[in-house]
Design a protein around this motif. Structure first.
Motif, short mmCIF file in Angstrom:
data_model
loop_
_atom_site.label_atom_id
_atom_site.label_comp_id
_atom_site.label_asym_id
_atom_site.label_seq_id
_atom_site.Cartn_x
_atom_site.Cartn_y
_atom_site.Cartn_z
N PRO A 71 -4.31 -57.95 -27.39
CA PRO A 71 -3.86 -59.20 -26.79
C PRO A 71 -4.44 -59.43 -25.41
CG PRO A 71 -2.02 -58.02 -27.79
CD PRO A 71 -3.20 -57.09 -27.82
N LYS A 72 -4.70 -60.66 -25.07
CA LYS A 72 -5.29 -61.00 -23.77
C LYS A 72 -4.42 -60.50 -22.63
CE LYS A 72 -7.28 -64.93 -21.26
NZ LYS A 72 -7.52 -66.40 -21.29
N GLY A 73 -5.05 -59.91 -21.65
CA GLY A 73 -4.32 -59.41 -20.49
C GLY A 73 -3.68 -58.05 -20.68
N SER A 74 -4.00 -57.37 -21.78
CA SER A 74 -3.39 -56.06 -22.06
C SER A 74 -3.82 -55.03 -21.04
CB SER A 74 -3.80 -55.58 -23.46
OG SER A 74 -3.25 -56.39 -24.47
N PRO A 75 -2.90 -54.12 -20.68
CA PRO A 75 -3.30 -52.99 -19.84
C PRO A 75 -4.02 -51.96 -20.69
CG PRO A 75 -1.00 -52.78 -20.44
CD PRO A 75 -1.46 -54.11 -20.99
N ASN A 76 -4.49 -50.92 -20.04
CA ASN A 76 -5.12 -49.81 -20.74
C ASN A 76 -4.22 -49.29 -21.86
OD1 ASN A 76 -6.35 -47.13 -21.22
ND2 ASN A 76 -4.67 -46.42 -19.92
N PRO A 77 -4.71 -49.18 -23.09
CA PRO A 77 -3.85 -48.75 -24.21
C PRO A 77 -3.75 -47.24 -24.38
CG PRO A 77 -6.00 -49.36 -25.05
CD PRO A 77 -6.04 -49.60 -23.56
N PHE A 78 -4.40 -46.47 -23.52
CA PHE A 78 -4.45 -45.02 -23.69
C PHE A 78 -3.61 -44.33 -22.62
CE2 PHE A 78 -8.51 -46.77 -25.20
CZ PHE A 78 -8.43 -46.39 -26.54
N ALA A 79 -2.72 -43.47 -23.05
CA ALA A 79 -1.92 -42.70 -22.09
C ALA A 79 -2.78 -41.69 -21.36
CB ALA A 79 -0.77 -42.00 -22.81
N VAL A 80 -3.75 -41.14 -22.07
CA VAL A 80 -4.63 -40.10 -21.51
C VAL A 80 -6.08 -40.50 -21.75
CG1 VAL A 80 -5.33 -37.67 -21.66
CG2 VAL A 80 -2.91 -38.30 -21.95
N ILE A 81 -6.90 -40.32 -20.73
CA ILE A 81 -8.34 -40.57 -20.85
C ILE A 81 -9.07 -39.33 -20.38
CG2 ILE A 81 -10.28 -42.02 -20.16
CD1 ILE A 81 -8.31 -44.26 -19.55
N SER A 82 -10.01 -38.85 -21.19
CA SER A 82 -10.75 -37.64 -20.85
C SER A 82 -12.23 -37.88 -21.09
CB SER A 82 -10.26 -36.45 -21.70
OG SER A 82 -11.03 -35.30 -21.46
N GLY A 83 -13.06 -37.56 -20.10
CA GLY A 83 -14.49 -37.81 -20.24
C GLY A 83 -15.33 -36.69 -19.67
N THR A 84 -16.54 -36.61 -20.16
CA THR A 84 -17.50 -35.61 -19.70
C THR A 84 -18.85 -36.28 -19.47
OG1 THR A 84 -16.38 -33.89 -20.98
CG2 THR A 84 -18.62 -33.41 -20.24
N SER A 85 -19.52 -35.93 -18.38
CA SER A 85 -20.85 -36.43 -18.08
C SER A 85 -20.84 -37.97 -18.06
CB SER A 85 -21.85 -35.88 -19.10
OG SER A 85 -23.19 -36.02 -18.64
N ALA A 86 -21.72 -38.63 -18.81
CA ALA A 86 -21.72 -40.10 -18.81
C ALA A 86 -20.37 -40.64 -19.26
CB ALA A 86 -22.83 -40.63 -19.71
N GLY A 87 -19.71 -39.93 -20.18
CA GLY A 87 -18.38 -40.33 -20.61
C GLY A 87 -17.36 -40.25 -19.48
N ALA A 88 -17.60 -39.36 -18.51
CA ALA A 88 -16.71 -39.28 -17.36
C ALA A 88 -16.80 -40.53 -16.50
CB ALA A 88 -17.05 -38.04 -16.52
N ILE A 89 -18.01 -41.09 -16.38
CA ILE A 89 -18.16 -42.34 -15.62
C ILE A 89 -17.33 -43.44 -16.27
CG2 ILE A 89 -19.78 -44.14 -14.93
CD1 ILE A 89 -21.94 -42.01 -14.74
N ASN A 90 -17.48 -43.59 -17.57
CA ASN A 90 -16.72 -44.62 -18.28
C ASN A 90 -15.22 -44.37 -18.16
OD1 ASN A 90 -19.11 -45.84 -19.08
ND2 ASN A 90 -19.19 -44.76 -21.03
N SER A 91 -14.82 -43.11 -18.21
CA SER A 91 -13.40 -42.76 -18.14
C SER A 91 -12.79 -43.13 -16.79
CB SER A 91 -13.21 -41.26 -18.39
OG SER A 91 -13.62 -40.90 -19.68
N VAL A 92 -13.51 -42.81 -15.72
CA VAL A 92 -12.98 -43.07 -14.38
C VAL A 92 -12.90 -44.57 -14.10
CG1 VAL A 92 -13.50 -42.82 -11.93
CG2 VAL A 92 -13.65 -40.84 -13.43
N VAL A 93 -13.88 -45.32 -14.57
CA VAL A 93 -13.82 -46.77 -14.40
C VAL A 93 -12.60 -47.34 -15.12
CG1 VAL A 93 -14.96 -48.96 -14.92
CG2 VAL A 93 -16.29 -47.05 -14.01
N LEU A 94 -12.37 -46.90 -16.35
CA LEU A 94 -11.19 -47.37 -17.11
C LEU A 94 -9.90 -46.99 -16.39
CD1 LEU A 94 -12.18 -46.47 -20.79
CD2 LEU A 94 -12.20 -48.74 -19.73
N ALA A 95 -9.85 -45.77 -15.85
CA ALA A 95 -8.64 -45.31 -15.18
C ALA A 95 -8.39 -46.08 -13.89
CB ALA A 95 -8.75 -43.82 -14.89
N SER A 96 -9.45 -46.39 -13.15
CA SER A 96 -9.28 -47.07 -11.87
C SER A 96 -8.91 -48.54 -12.04
CB SER A 96 -10.56 -46.96 -11.04
OG SER A 96 -11.63 -47.66 -11.65
N LYS A 97 -9.10 -49.08 -13.24
CA LYS A 97 -8.76 -50.47 -13.51
C LYS A 97 -7.84 -50.56 -14.73
CE LYS A 97 -12.98 -52.31 -11.44
NZ LYS A 97 -12.26 -52.90 -10.30
#
Length: 409
Positions: A37-63
């Motif tokens: 739905p439009k305007g939804s917050p992050n749907p994941f309780a936990v986000i875990s990333g490594t290397s390039a995936g860590a960049i994507n993870s931190v951006v999602l977490a910060s917003k």
């Protein structure tokens, strides 16, 4: 309402590494953002990333308050990438690097010293510093849009896989053989350490200890999410291909080039641990499900089954990279050619280093299409509906079913 209270299952997102291949993850996230739905917050309780995936993870977490906005910003960056935003590509720098490597080999490290890495990723540090607001991670946790985010790096001194995590109060760290979880207030050095691909990018000091790419010792990439309480895990991988066919006995084979070996090592580094961990989780699920809830005692009673959904590219990213190889800066192409030759073996290494928009945009589009092809299952998984224990491409399910029978419930 906290992310984990929107449904009975605590859902985690795991984003492995993969260099430029990380653009595929952005396409999958873009599809999910459109489905929610439009305007939804992050749907994941936990986000875990490594290397390039860590960049994507931190951006999602910060917003985390606005999931679609976070994904749109990721698409903006990944869709307009150029190599010089990630590592220095000017002719002078590349010439100095080549001469340094040559001199260190000839002189055995005397006079000039041994080089720390093949490439200088100072531009990437500057890019991340401008675009990520790390204090917002705690704001998201305090506001209930996120419970925990973890990024993993590997210590060169202790040879341990270290998952630095920022989480809600009361979340404890863990220590296992060769791996640990350390509560931390995440900052740029954690992220740069996680993406410090060995030999390609320089190691980074955190707490007085040098770290490199988190995939190096991450034999269990799903582990941080499990330790942080996940009941189900969405994994967005960056490799589609099963093992290549072995050459026939009468087929002549050339000795692999340095570039081919380097690409092979990166491929194993970023993805082989994931499939081993999926096997492990599937076996544990099979053991738990074989015992009815009322008869579970001892260690089995303390275990919990983990639902897993795996999305990987439907096309070979090496082939796509080869199509866009001319977009690399001339100095980088010359360097790769010098270590890879002219064979197809360069394509695997190329697919990790090709931070050029023509390539990353095609990967974003591929990720979007692949996610939309399983949109019903994806929404069920994220929303906590009943799902199979494992939802994955047929070839993955076939490989895993060979030792335990059906993977579904």
């Amino acid at each position: 309402m906290r992310a984990s209270e929107t449904h009975d299952k605590k859902t985690a997102l795991v984003l492995p590494g993969g260099g430029a291949r990380g653009a595929f993850q952005v396409g999958v996230l873009k599809a999910l953002a459109e489905l929610l739905p439009k305007g939804s917050p992050n749907p994941f309780a936990v986000i875990s990333g490594t290397s390039a995936g860590a960049i994507n993870s931190v951006v999602l977490a910060s917003k985390a308050r606005r999931f679609a906005v976070a994904v749109a910003e990721l698409e903006q960056v990944w869709g307009n990438f150029h190599c010089d935003q990630v590592y220095r590509t000017d002719n002078v720098t590349m010439l100095k690097s080549s001469l340094h490597w040559l001199a260190s080999v000839v002189l055995g490290g005397f006079l000039v010293g041994m080089p720390k890495s093949l490439l200088d990723n100072t531009p990437l540090r500057a890019l991340l510093s401008r675009n990520i607001r790390f204090p917002r991670i705690q704001d998201a946790i305090d506001g209930g849009c996120l419970e925990a985010v973890a990024i993993t790096a590997a210590s060169y001194a202790s040879a341990r896989s270290t998952s630095f995590f920022q989480a809600s109060k009361g979340t404890r760290g863990w220590s296992r053989t060769r791996r640990e979880g350390v509560p931390s207030e995440l900052h740029l050095d954690h992220l740069m350490a996680s993406i410090a691909v060995p030999m390609i990018f320089p190691p980074v000091s955190v707490r007085g200890e040098f770290f490199g790419d988190g995939a190096m010792r991450q034999a269990t990439p799903l582990s941080p999410a499990v330790h942080l309480g996940a009941d189900r895990i969405l994994v967005v991988g960056v490799r589609d291909e099963t093992a290549d066919k072995a050459p026939s006995s009468d087929e002549s084979q050339e000795s692999p080039s340095f570039g081919q070996i380097a690409g092979y090592m990166l491929d194993a580094l970023f993805m082989d641990g994931l499939y081993s961990d999926l096997e492990r989780v599937t076996r544990i699920n099979q053991m738990i499900d074989s015992v009815s809830p009322e008869h579970r005692t001892g260690p089995v009673k303390r275990m919990r089954a983990i639902d897993t959904m795996l999305i990987v590219p439907s096309q070979d990213l090496r082939v796509i990279a080869h199509k866009h190889r001319q977009q690399l800066p001339l100095a980088i192409r010359a360097l790769l050619r010098s270590v890879s030759g002219r064979g197809s073996g360069e394509n695997r290494l190329l697919s990790f280093l090709l931070f050029e928009q023509s390539f990353t945009r095609e990967l974003i589009e591929l990720g979007y299409r692949d996610a939309m092809n399983v949109k019903d299952e994806l929404l069920k998984f994220v929303n906590g509906a009943e799902v199979p224990r494992l939802f994955a491409p047929n070839w993955v399910r076939k490989d895993l079913s060979s030792f335990h029978g059906e993977t579904g419930r």
